[in-house]
Design a protein around this motif. Structure first.
Motif, PDB file in Angstrom:
ATOM      1  N   VAL A 120       0.715  -1.172  -0.063  1.00 31.92           N
ATOM      2  CA  VAL A 120      -0.013   0.002  -0.014  1.00 31.92           C
ATOM      3  C   VAL A 120       0.803   1.342   0.064  1.00 31.92           C
ATOM      4  N   VAL A 121       1.775   1.211   0.829  1.00 30.09           N
ATOM      5  CA  VAL A 121       2.655   2.444   0.944  1.00 30.09           C
ATOM      6  C   VAL A 121       3.614   2.677  -0.436  1.00 30.09           C
ATOM      7  N   VAL A 122       4.111   1.598  -0.899  1.00 32.91           N
ATOM      8  CA  VAL A 122       4.943   1.747  -2.177  1.00 32.91           C
ATOM      9  C   VAL A 122       3.979   2.139  -3.222  1.00 32.91           C
ATOM     10  N   LEU A 123       2.709   1.566  -3.313  1.00 31.44           N
ATOM     11  CA  LEU A 123       1.982   1.907  -4.664  1.00 31.44           C
ATOM     12  C   LEU A 123       1.437   3.487  -4.401  1.00 31.44           C
ATOM     13  N   THR A 124       1.203   3.836  -3.432  1.00 28.41           N
ATOM     14  CA  THR A 124       0.793   5.361  -3.128  1.00 28.41           C
ATOM     15  C   THR A 124       1.632   6.264  -3.330  1.00 28.41           C
ATOM     16  N   ILE A 125       3.058   5.921  -3.055  1.00 29.23           N
ATOM     17  CA  ILE A 125       4.151   6.782  -3.538  1.00 29.23           C
ATOM     18  C   ILE A 125       4.588   6.847  -4.730  1.00 29.23           C
ATOM     19  N   ALA A 126       4.172   5.893  -5.563  1.00 27.11           N
ATOM     20  CA  ALA A 126       4.235   5.444  -6.899  1.00 27.11           C
ATOM     21  C   ALA A 126       3.094   6.408  -7.855  1.00 27.11           C
ATOM     22  N   ILE A 127       2.054   6.111  -7.221  1.00 28.78           N
ATOM     23  CA  ILE A 127       1.026   6.939  -7.866  1.00 28.78           C
ATOM     24  C   ILE A 127       1.037   8.388  -7.665  1.00 28.78           C
ATOM     25  N   ALA A 128       1.791   9.087  -6.777  1.00 27.79           N
ATOM     26  CA  ALA A 128       1.944  10.385  -6.585  1.00 27.79           C
ATOM     27  C   ALA A 128       3.055  10.647  -7.444  1.00 27.79           C
ATOM     28  N   LEU A 129       4.118  10.031  -7.540  1.00 26.05           N
ATOM     29  CA  LEU A 129       5.378  10.220  -8.407  1.00 26.05           C
ATOM     30  C   LEU A 129       4.732  10.156  -9.960  1.00 26.05           C
ATOM     31  N   GLU A 130       3.908   9.233 -10.254  1.00 28.89           N
ATOM     32  CA  GLU A 130       3.621   9.101 -11.698  1.00 28.89           C
ATOM     33  C   GLU A 130       2.473  10.198 -12.070  1.00 28.89           C
ATOM     34  N   THR A 131       1.853  10.602 -11.003  1.00 27.17           N
ATOM     35  CA  THR A 131       1.111  11.738 -11.365  1.00 27.17           C
ATOM     36  C   THR A 131       1.641  13.197 -11.494  1.00 27.17           C
ATOM     37  N   PHE A 132       2.796  13.356 -10.875  1.00 29.97           N
ATOM     38  CA  PHE A 132       3.808  14.529 -11.072  1.00 29.97           C
ATOM     39  C   PHE A 132       4.416  14.423 -12.237  1.00 29.97           C
ATOM     40  N   VAL A 133       4.964  13.350 -12.789  1.00 29.54           N
ATOM     41  CA  VAL A 133       5.336  13.282 -14.065  1.00 29.54           C
ATOM     42  C   VAL A 133       4.327  13.389 -15.369  1.00 29.54           C
ATOM     43  N   LEU A 134       3.026  13.009 -14.958  1.00 28.94           N
ATOM     44  CA  LEU A 134       2.048  13.092 -15.981  1.00 28.94           C
ATOM     45  C   LEU A 134       1.798  14.668 -16.158  1.00 28.94           C
ATOM     46  N   TYR A 135       1.665  15.329 -14.858  1.00 25.82           N
ATOM     47  CA  TYR A 135       1.420  16.617 -15.078  1.00 25.82           C
ATOM     48  C   TYR A 135       2.506  17.436 -15.496  1.00 25.82           C
ATOM     49  N   LYS A 136       3.667  17.402 -15.373  1.00 26.59           N
ATOM     50  CA  LYS A 136       4.859  17.830 -16.161  1.00 26.59           C
ATOM     51  C   LYS A 136       4.698  17.626 -17.821  1.00 26.59           C
ATOM     52  N   ALA A 137       4.328  16.427 -18.002  1.00 28.95           N
ATOM     53  CA  ALA A 137       4.265  15.913 -19.429  1.00 28.95           C
ATOM     54  C   ALA A 137       3.006  16.933 -20.183  1.00 28.95           C
ATOM     55  N   GLY A 138       1.871  16.873 -19.321  1.00 21.90           N
ATOM     56  CA  GLY A 138       0.638  17.604 -19.741  1.00 21.90           C
ATOM     57  C   GLY A 138       1.262  19.212 -20.018  1.00 21.90           C
TER      58      GLY A 138
END
Length: 331
Positions: A120-138
């Motif tokens: 749960v902790v690892v996936l939550t951190i990963a989702i936050a980081l992926e969302t950040f990258v997605l935001y930068k790409a957008g």
């Protein structure tokens, strides 16, 4: 070697950011899978490894595509990016296949995973980081399309302007969109399996993640196959046609081609001008038109030729100016 490192400075920045972050995420997920044996975590590990490798390839390919033309390759290296992306999606395809196979095994022979809190902790951190990258790409998509928006525009408006983004930026956006959605799906599967005992849900999530990866493979492959062959950019054809017909010294357009060369556009135009113009006046006009076209988004190569006005209209398919492009720049 010095030229190689100089070219790397001009590589696609969103793909570099995404590659570094996804490498960290892949390591984090891989360690979590080692301790938990969670199949959904395995799927996410494979996904992040594929994304990281893919995005490193994209960064290097986008940098090398900017290499200046040589005597042996007079047309430049713009399409090298398309070729690199065609190879890169094979990595994602292999990872997607392994993800689906592992998911099927979990569905048919469910095995209870350990380390619920770690997952749960690892996936939550990963989702936050992926969302950040997605935001930068957008955000980069909006920048490349010349569109301004509010704080949430990179996660909303960017979808409408993906066709104006550079191939590398578009790939990063699509991959991280799937990665973010896959992370949410994997987290949901872990929670459901833990609290309900329905272990097969982790396998189903793994298969779903694999299928989403295959969607990225198919879309990126088709787009870059067209780019490697040499695809016309109809939206920019319309944009530049308006630009030329609005010029007072251009009487008509005989031919106009805008070909995608990786991240850039190659423009060839043959226009009709008043036959009373002197050679010097025509030469000055040619320079002004070339400079005008070069000032447009992504255009880096222009060839303008002239023909005498014959009184007939040759360019008849002029349509409304595309709204997703910035206003015409005129000199």
């Amino acid at each position: 070697m010095s030229e190689f490192f100089t070219l790397l400075k001009g590589g696609n920045k969103p793909s570099l950011y995404a590659a570094v972050i996804n490498t960290f995420i892949a390591i984090m997920k891989g360690v979590a899978f080692f301790f938990t044996g969670n199949v959904a975590m395995f799927a996410e590990t494979m996904h992040s490894i594929g994304d990281a490798a893919n995005q490193f390839f994209v960064f290097i390919g986008s940098a090398l595509s900017k290499k200046a033309p040589t005597k042996k390759f007079p047309n430049g290296f713009g399409r090298l990016l398309n070729i690199v992306l065609l190879g890169a999606v094979l990595i994602v395809g292999i990872m997607a296949y392994e993800t689906i196979i592992e998911g099927w095994h979990q569905m048919t022979h469910p095995v209870e995973a350990e380390g619920f809190i770690i997952s749960v902790v690892v996936l939550t951190i990963a989702i936050a980081l992926e969302t950040f990258v997605l935001y930068k790409a957008g955000k980069e998509i909006l920048h490349e399309a010349g569109v301004k928006g509010g704080a949430l525009a990179p996660l909303t408006t960017s979808f409408a302007h993906m066709n104006r983004a550079k191939p590398a930026t578009k790939l990063v956006f699509l991959e991280d969109l799937v990665a973010t959605a896959g992370g949410v799906l994997a987290l949901a599967a872990v929670l459901i399996a833990h609290y309900t005992g329905f272990l097969a849900i982790e396998g189903a999530a793994s298969i779903a993640i694999g299928l989403m990866m295959f969607y990225v493979v198919a879309r990126v492959f088709l787009e870059n196959a067209r780019g490697a062959i040499g695809e016309s950019d109809e939206q920019m054809v319309n944009h530049i046609a308006h630009l030329l017909t609005d010029h007072p010294d251009v009487k008509d357009i005989k031919t106009l081609e805008v070909i995608k060369e990786g991240e850039f556009l190659h423009v060839e135009a043959k226009v009709e001008i008043d036959q009373v113009l002197s050679v010097r006046e025509a030469d000055d006009l040619q320079d002004r038109l070339a400079e005008l076209i070069l000032s447009q988004p992504s255009v880096n190569d222009v060839l303008v030729s002239f023909d005498a006005d014959d009184g007939e209209t040759h360019w008849k398919h002029l349509s409304t100016r595309p709204e997703s492009l910035p206003p015409l720049e005129t000199n």
